[in-house]
Design a protein around this motif. Structure first.
Motif, PDB file in Angstrom:
ATOM      1  N   SER A   1      -1.624 101.614  49.328  1.00  0.00           N
ATOM      2  CA  SER A   1      -0.717 100.705  48.331  1.00  0.00           C
ATOM      3  C   SER A   1      -0.099 101.659  47.330  1.00  0.00           C
ATOM      4  O   SER A   1       1.103 101.583  46.961  1.00  0.00           O
ATOM      5  CB  SER A   1      -1.328  99.676  47.882  1.00  0.00           C
TER       6      SER A   1
ATOM      7  N   TRP B   1       3.764 102.758  46.870  1.00  0.00           N
ATOM      8  CA  TRP B   1       4.282 102.405  45.571  1.00  0.00           C
ATOM      9  C   TRP B   1       4.872 103.823  45.184  1.00  0.00           C
ATOM     10  O   TRP B   1       6.234 103.815  44.645  1.00  0.00           O
ATOM     11  CB  TRP B   1       3.301 102.059  44.490  1.00  0.00           C
ATOM     12  N   GLN B   2       4.075 104.985  45.306  1.00  0.00           N
ATOM     13  CA  GLN B   2       4.678 106.138  44.773  1.00  0.00           C
ATOM     14  C   GLN B   2       6.259 106.576  45.639  1.00  0.00           C
ATOM     15  O   GLN B   2       7.063 107.187  45.287  1.00  0.00           O
ATOM     16  CB  GLN B   2       3.750 107.111  45.288  1.00  0.00           C
ATOM     17  N   ARG B   3       6.087 106.177  46.881  1.00  0.00           N
ATOM     18  CA  ARG B   3       7.303 106.494  47.950  1.00  0.00           C
ATOM     19  C   ARG B   3       8.364 105.560  47.569  1.00  0.00           C
ATOM     20  O   ARG B   3       9.619 106.114  47.367  1.00  0.00           O
ATOM     21  CB  ARG B   3       6.885 106.320  49.436  1.00  0.00           C
ATOM     22  N   ARG B   4       8.247 104.282  47.231  1.00  0.00           N
ATOM     23  CA  ARG B   4       9.489 103.425  46.676  1.00  0.00           C
ATOM     24  C   ARG B   4       9.822 104.039  45.410  1.00  0.00           C
ATOM     25  O   ARG B   4      10.896 103.815  45.191  1.00  0.00           O
ATOM     26  CB  ARG B   4       8.609 101.964  46.655  1.00  0.00           C
ATOM     27  N   ARG B   5       8.802 104.289  44.505  1.00  0.00           N
ATOM     28  CA  ARG B   5       9.012 104.511  43.047  1.00  0.00           C
ATOM     29  C   ARG B   5      10.041 105.651  43.152  1.00  0.00           C
ATOM     30  O   ARG B   5      10.783 105.972  42.187  1.00  0.00           O
ATOM     31  CB  ARG B   5       8.109 104.487  42.285  1.00  0.00           C
ATOM     32  N   GLY B   6       9.739 106.781  43.836  1.00  0.00           N
ATOM     33  CA  GLY B   6      10.292 107.824  44.112  1.00  0.00           C
ATOM     34  C   GLY B   6      11.588 108.087  44.832  1.00  0.00           C
ATOM     35  O   GLY B   6      12.209 108.846  44.919  1.00  0.00           O
ATOM     36  N   GLY B   7      12.102 106.832  45.135  1.00  0.00           N
ATOM     37  CA  GLY B   7      13.306 106.718  46.187  1.00  0.00           C
ATOM     38  C   GLY B   7      13.309 107.397  47.232  1.00  0.00           C
ATOM     39  O   GLY B   7      14.213 107.589  48.052  1.00  0.00           O
ATOM     40  N   HIS B   8      12.031 107.636  47.876  1.00  0.00           N
ATOM     41  CA  HIS B   8      11.840 108.169  49.223  1.00  0.00           C
ATOM     42  C   HIS B   8      11.921 106.987  50.231  1.00  0.00           C
ATOM     43  O   HIS B   8      12.327 107.480  51.555  1.00  0.00           O
ATOM     44  CB  HIS B   8      10.450 108.970  49.425  1.00  0.00           C
TER      45      HIS B   8
ATOM     46  N   THR C   1      12.307 100.393  51.696  1.00  0.00           N
ATOM     47  CA  THR C   1      11.408  99.092  51.668  1.00  0.00           C
ATOM     48  C   THR C   1      10.153  99.691  51.440  1.00  0.00           C
ATOM     49  O   THR C   1       9.888 100.879  52.112  1.00  0.00           O
ATOM     50  CB  THR C   1      11.817  98.311  52.529  1.00  0.00           C
ATOM     51  N   VAL C   2       9.077  98.579  51.241  1.00  0.00           N
ATOM     52  CA  VAL C   2       7.776  98.905  51.449  1.00  0.00           C
ATOM     53  C   VAL C   2       7.266  99.104  52.998  1.00  0.00           C
ATOM     54  O   VAL C   2       6.182  99.431  52.938  1.00  0.00           O
ATOM     55  CB  VAL C   2       6.806  97.748  50.650  1.00  0.00           C
TER      56      VAL C   2
END
Length: 190
Positions: A54, A58-65, A68-69
């Protein structure tokens, strides 16, 4: 059903039947039915694994990478597969790294992820569908009722993944096939 209501329903189904949820439920069922003494250790291992994954998501989504989750784009998947394999391997070691109902299940799930990772070059198989189909087959000796419930939910989950445009029909059907083969492989080798 209006478009927004059906999209919301599809999202709820996808979250409720997310591979983390399905695999966690399967591991808890296996621990409870086969080795009840391992239930607290299994629950702790699952909790830690879910927390690690999780945080990563979260880090991948927040960083724009990731869009979607779900790591829905094919190019987002290799890193997801690598993390899932590391977490599954860590869980297997946490559970003692020996042959048991849960560790054999983890190894079968890892094999399934490896096949999906290799196939990702050509097709983005639905891991949601694969995990639910796997659980449907793998849970049969533990609880035929749970197994039938999982298999019965496959069309609903397939609809949800298609409705959310996360997968195409071949990706959904391929995920089901992968899960059925991996689950059957687990039962045959047990």
């Amino acid at each position: 059903m209006s478009r927004s209501v059906s999209t919301t329903a599809a999202r709820v189904v996808s979250i409720a039947l997310h591979p983390f949820v399905v695999f966690a439920a399967l591991a808890m069922l296996a621990a409870w039915r086969v080795d009840p003494a391992s239930l607290p250790r299994t629950a702790l291992g699952i909790g830690v694994a879910i927390m690690i994954v999780s945080l990563f998501i979260w880090q991948r989504r927040r960083g724009g990478h990731w869009e979607t989750v779900d790591a829905s784009r094919r190019q987002e998947r290799p890193l997801l597969y690598a993390l899932a394999l590391l977490v599954a391997g860590g869980y297997w070691l946490w559970m003692g790294g020996r042959a048991s109902a849960t560790s054999n299940g983890v190894l079968a799930a890892v094999a399934m992820l490896c096949v999906a990772g290799i196939a990702n070059r050509w097709i983005k198989l639905s891991l949601h569908m694969a995990s639910l189909a796997f659980a449907g087959v793998a849970s049969w000796p533990l609880s035929p009722v749970v197994a039938m419930l999982a298999v019965t939910l496959l069309p609903l989950l397939g609809w949800a993944r298609l409705k959310m445009a996360r997968h195409t029909l071949p990706e959904v059907l391929g995920g089901v096939l992968l899960g059925l083969v991996a689950g059957t492989g687990l039962l045959v080798t047990a």
